[in-house]
Design a protein around this motif. Sequence first.
Motif: not given
Length: 186
Positions: A152-156, A158-163
């Motif tokens: 999902s967009e939220d998961e994407a 979150t992945l960008l932010r975590k990275t």
Amino acid sequence: MVEHDQSKAREIIDALVDGGWTDVTVIASAEALERTLGQQDPDIILIDLANPDRDTLEHLGLVSNARGRPVAMFVDRTDEGMTQAAISAGLSAYVVDGLQKNRIKPVLETAIARFKMVAKMQSELDAAKQALSDRKTIDRAKGLLMRARKISEDEAYTLLRKTAMDQGRKVIDVATALVTAADLLQ
């Protein structure tokens, strides 16, 4: 200050000193402005011209870096076209009816205030444009992740932010790297 008449230059210097401006350089012609600016970096430029033309206004605007510092010009007469040319050249103050000693300080103070206001607005505009550009890049990176990982967009995001946090970088930097890599792979 650009003033060809020595006695008028002395009068202007006196008014400037009275106004608190003590470090004044006088040049006799607008043509010498470019050379002088190559040697000095003044905080403000004051120009006194009897009858400027559009080419002179545009040239002075470019040479003086009118968008990078306040420039006040005093002229004897003008017309609507000249006024528009002065505004287009980025002058902070364009005063008609000549230079008078008692008007120098308030005009320069107004020119400085106007310059600061325009510079602030330009800075805010630049920041807004950058934020929009960053948002588009982040959205594109999210789209790439959503398609590649089927998330999902939220998961994407979150992945960008975590990275970004894991790498000690900004989200926009990670998003830019992802978009650049995707462009290279196409």
